[in-house]
Design a protein around this motif. Structure first.
Motif, PDB file in Angstrom:
ATOM      1  N   MET A   1       0.848  -1.162   0.000  1.00  0.00           N
ATOM      2  CA  MET A   1       0.000   0.000   0.000  1.00  0.00           C
ATOM      3  C   MET A   1       0.898   1.231   0.000  1.00  0.00           C
ATOM      4  SD  MET A   1      -3.101   0.871   2.664  1.00  0.00           S
ATOM      5  CE  MET A   1      -3.869  -0.708   2.512  1.00  0.00           C
ATOM      6  N   ARG A   5      -1.765   6.854  -0.103  1.00  0.00           N
ATOM      7  CA  ARG A   5      -3.030   6.123  -0.017  1.00  0.00           C
ATOM      8  C   ARG A   5      -3.287   5.705   1.425  1.00  0.00           C
ATOM      9  NH1 ARG A   5      -7.466   5.314  -3.083  1.00  0.00           N
ATOM     10  NH2 ARG A   5      -7.636   3.235  -3.896  1.00  0.00           N
ATOM     11  N   LEU A   9      -6.413   6.896   3.780  1.00  0.00           N
ATOM     12  CA  LEU A   9      -7.284   5.950   4.469  1.00  0.00           C
ATOM     13  C   LEU A   9      -7.239   6.147   5.976  1.00  0.00           C
ATOM     14  CD1 LEU A   9      -6.694   2.671   2.446  1.00  0.00           C
ATOM     15  CD2 LEU A   9      -8.797   3.986   2.582  1.00  0.00           C
ATOM     16  N   GLU A 113      -8.347  -1.585   0.436  1.00  0.00           N
ATOM     17  CA  GLU A 113      -8.373  -0.820  -0.814  1.00  0.00           C
ATOM     18  C   GLU A 113      -9.173  -1.520  -1.913  1.00  0.00           C
ATOM     19  OE1 GLU A 113      -4.979   1.811  -2.002  1.00  0.00           O
ATOM     20  OE2 GLU A 113      -3.934   0.235  -0.893  1.00  0.00           O
ATOM     21  N   LYS A 114      -9.104  -2.820  -1.967  1.00  0.00           N
ATOM     22  CA  LYS A 114      -9.763  -3.552  -3.052  1.00  0.00           C
ATOM     23  C   LYS A 114     -11.183  -3.995  -2.703  1.00  0.00           C
ATOM     24  CE  LYS A 114      -5.449  -5.363  -4.904  1.00  0.00           C
ATOM     25  NZ  LYS A 114      -4.607  -6.538  -5.057  1.00  0.00           N
ATOM     26  N   THR A 117     -15.271   0.264  -0.760  1.00  0.00           N
ATOM     27  CA  THR A 117     -15.311   1.529  -1.497  1.00  0.00           C
ATOM     28  C   THR A 117     -15.756   2.627  -0.547  1.00  0.00           C
ATOM     29  OG1 THR A 117     -15.921   0.358  -3.518  1.00  0.00           O
ATOM     30  CG2 THR A 117     -16.331   2.731  -3.460  1.00  0.00           C
TER      31      THR A 117
END
Length: 132
Positions: A1, A5, A9, A113-114, A117
């Motif tokens: 990561m 980012r 988060l 992250e994946k 959302t």
């Protein structure tokens, strides 16, 4: 990561749901929505989720239930959302522990992250360290 980012988060307290990036139908919600809070009742996240849930219920005319799934630094509740149907009816109110958990707990059964959302930033909470 990547670090930017990770920092984004870390400051994000968001309602996240699988499939949120997909366009939802005009009649959303057509049934009750569940907000999972991966922490115990009575804490800041729980209180915020209940306030938001009450307002959404009045706005939508549909039930909004807050479901506390505490444990494992928020991982139990987060995994429940990750494994829910990606239809936008199971939401997650999460805070920065979601970013710290991969470093502290090693391999998780989800990738923030994946698998999630972010929908919106709900607020920021200042934290201070003080000493005498």
């Amino acid at each position: 990561m990547k670090l930017p980012r990770l920092l984004a988060l870390a400051t994000l307290m968001s309602l996240g749901c699988l499939g949120a990036g997909q366009a939802l139908a005009q009649d959303y919600p057509s049934r009750a929505v569940r907000i999972i809070v991966p922490y115990g009742t009575g804490g800041g996240s729980d209180i915020l989720a209940r306030q938001i849930g009450a307002r959404l219920q009045a706005l939508w005319g549909q039930g909004v239930a807050v479901d506390n799934r505490a444990g494992a630094s928020g991982n139990i509740g987060t995994e429940a959302v990750v494994h829910a149907a990606p239809d936008g009816y199971t939401l997650l109110l999460q805070n920065s522990t979601m970013v710290v958990n991969p470093a502290v707990n090693g391999k998780l059964n989800y990738d923030p992250e994946k698998d999630l959302t972010p929908i919106m930033l709900l607020g920021l909470t200042p934290v201070a360290l003080v000493s005498h």
